[in-house]
Design an enzyme around this catalytic site. Structure first.
Site, PDB file in Angstrom:
ATOM      1  N   ARG A 180       0.816  -1.305  -0.004  1.00 15.96           N
ATOM      2  CA  ARG A 180       0.054   0.059  -0.096  1.00 15.96           C
ATOM      3  C   ARG A 180       0.817   1.376   0.239  1.00 15.96           C
ATOM      4  O   ARG A 180       0.593   2.019   0.688  1.00 15.96           O
ATOM      5  CB  ARG A 180      -1.060  -0.031   1.497  1.00 15.96           C
ATOM      6  CG  ARG A 180      -2.171  -1.348   1.341  1.00 15.96           C
ATOM      7  CD  ARG A 180      -2.399  -1.069  -0.351  1.00 15.96           C
ATOM      8  NE  ARG A 180      -3.220  -2.271  -0.005  1.00 15.96           N
ATOM      9  CZ  ARG A 180      -3.189  -3.804  -0.719  1.00 15.96           C
ATOM     10  NH1 ARG A 180      -2.016  -3.403  -1.558  1.00 15.96           N
ATOM     11  NH2 ARG A 180      -4.462  -4.238  -0.998  1.00 15.96           N
ATOM     12  N   SER A 230     -11.332  -1.197   2.028  1.00 12.03           N
ATOM     13  CA  SER A 230     -10.606  -2.013   3.644  1.00 12.03           C
ATOM     14  C   SER A 230     -10.740  -0.773   4.481  1.00 12.03           C
ATOM     15  O   SER A 230      -9.609  -0.331   3.700  1.00 12.03           O
ATOM     16  CB  SER A 230      -9.390  -3.333   3.228  1.00 12.03           C
ATOM     17  OG  SER A 230      -8.942  -3.944   3.915  1.00 12.03           O
ATOM     18  N   GLU A 300      -5.887   2.036   7.208  1.00 12.58           N
ATOM     19  CA  GLU A 300      -4.845   1.225   5.346  1.00 12.58           C
ATOM     20  C   GLU A 300      -6.386   3.308   4.668  1.00 12.58           C
ATOM     21  O   GLU A 300      -5.779   3.806   4.034  1.00 12.58           O
ATOM     22  CB  GLU A 300      -6.045   0.553   4.343  1.00 12.58           C
ATOM     23  CG  GLU A 300      -5.664   0.068   3.561  1.00 12.58           C
ATOM     24  CD  GLU A 300      -6.028  -0.762   2.644  1.00 12.58           C
ATOM     25  OE1 GLU A 300      -6.184  -1.169   0.989  1.00 12.58           O
ATOM     26  OE2 GLU A 300      -5.990  -1.906   3.267  1.00 12.58           O
TER      27      GLU A 300
END
Length: 308
Positions: A180, A230, A300
């Site tokens: 990420r 998410s 995230e």
């Protein structure tokens, strides 16, 4: 609310761009998949790399802070909104072209559209991204991934505009892809065009693989409710959703924010959630999971905007 930005900057931008591409005091809840967020002082939709270069030069000239957004699918905009400018890449910057095994896509092109385009052309490699609700620019920024695929596996070149308004190119080995993460989280450049190097495949096989991923996603994820995707990064050796479910937090709510009853890894907006609701929910989930499992969860989702 009163505009908190230099009117000279607004006038200069509007002298070049269409009125519909420059919006003032625009509610960001209308431009994020979470449907949450206060107003941006000015929201700009570029239609070309020249637009982006011009806007960046104006931003620097007037000393105005800025945020770059793709489809708004991995962000939480705070309730007070965003001071300065938001540059958002949308359908106006979303052309997709094929040359051999390479696809070139504008930063605003949706991953689902690129995956479909690639499948129709008999090119494999983007199947994993068929259901990710983001743009290619945002996906490169975050090195988005799903079903054992990541952007770093297919991106071969990125064309961007530097904060000084210069065109810069990044080859794959200079993108600093990680979990990420990409170099664009530090360098302030705006991703404008992405080249993807794919491999030939049978159209039917590619479409069947995408259909399988889509079925799995629809059966497990709360796609029918607003969310940012998410919510938490995957902790090493664990799955965030599993830890949250094992902690008994499925369906747990704070205000209008809820841990999805369908998939505990998602925070959803039940209709009236504020950013404050989401942040408090995240805080409580982190504390409860740590108390029970001694595992730290980290969001995230990118949090953007003016803090209290």
């Amino acid at each position: 609310m009163d505009l908190q930005i230099d009117q000279k900057f607004v006038d200069e931008i509007r002298s070049r761009m269409e009125p519909s591409c420059v919006l003032l005091n625009e509610p960001m809840r209308e431009h994020t998949t979470f449907h949450i967020g206060g107003p941006a002082d000015v929201l700009i939709f570029p239609t070309s790399m020249e637009d982006v270069s011009f806007v960046f030069q104006c931003l620097k000239k007037h000393g105005i802070p800025f945020v770059i957004l793709g489809n708004g699918s991995n962000v939480l905009v705070l309730d007070k909104g965003i001071r300065g400018a938001v540059i958002k890449f949308n359908s106006l910057f979303s052309a997709i072209e094929k040359k051999g095994n390479i696809l070139k896509a504008g930063a605003g092109a949706l991953l689902s559209d690129i995956a479909k385009f690639a499948a129709e052309k008999g090119l494999s490699g983007m199947e994993f991204a068929c259901g990710i609700p983001g743009s290619i620019g945002g996906a490169v920024f975050m090195n988005a991934g799903a079903y054992d695929g990541e952007m770093k596996q297919v991106v071969s070149l990125v064309r961007a505009i530097s904060p000084e308004g210069k065109t810069v190119h990044f080859a794959a080995d200079h993108l600093e892809f990680g979990y990420r993460h990409s170099i664009f989280q530090e360098n302030g450049c705006a991703i404008c065009e992405v080249e993807l190097t794919l491999v030939p495949g049978a159209v039917q096989d590619i479409e069947e693989k995408m259909a399988g991923f889509t079925k799995r996603r629809e059966s497990k994820q709360p796609l029918e409710m607003p969310s940012a995707g998410s919510t938490f990064k995957r902790p090493e050796g664990y799955y965030a959703g599993t830890l949250i479910e094992q902690t008994g937090l499925k369906g747990f709510t704070v205000g209008g924010a809820q841990i999805s009853e369908k998939h505990a890894g998602f925070v959803v907006n039940t209709g009236s959630a504020t950013a404050a609701d989401v942040l408090e929910l995240i805080r409580q989930v982190q504390q409860c999971v740590f108390d029970k499992h001694q595992v730290k969860l980290f969001p995230e989702v990118r949090v953007l905007g003016e803090k209290d």
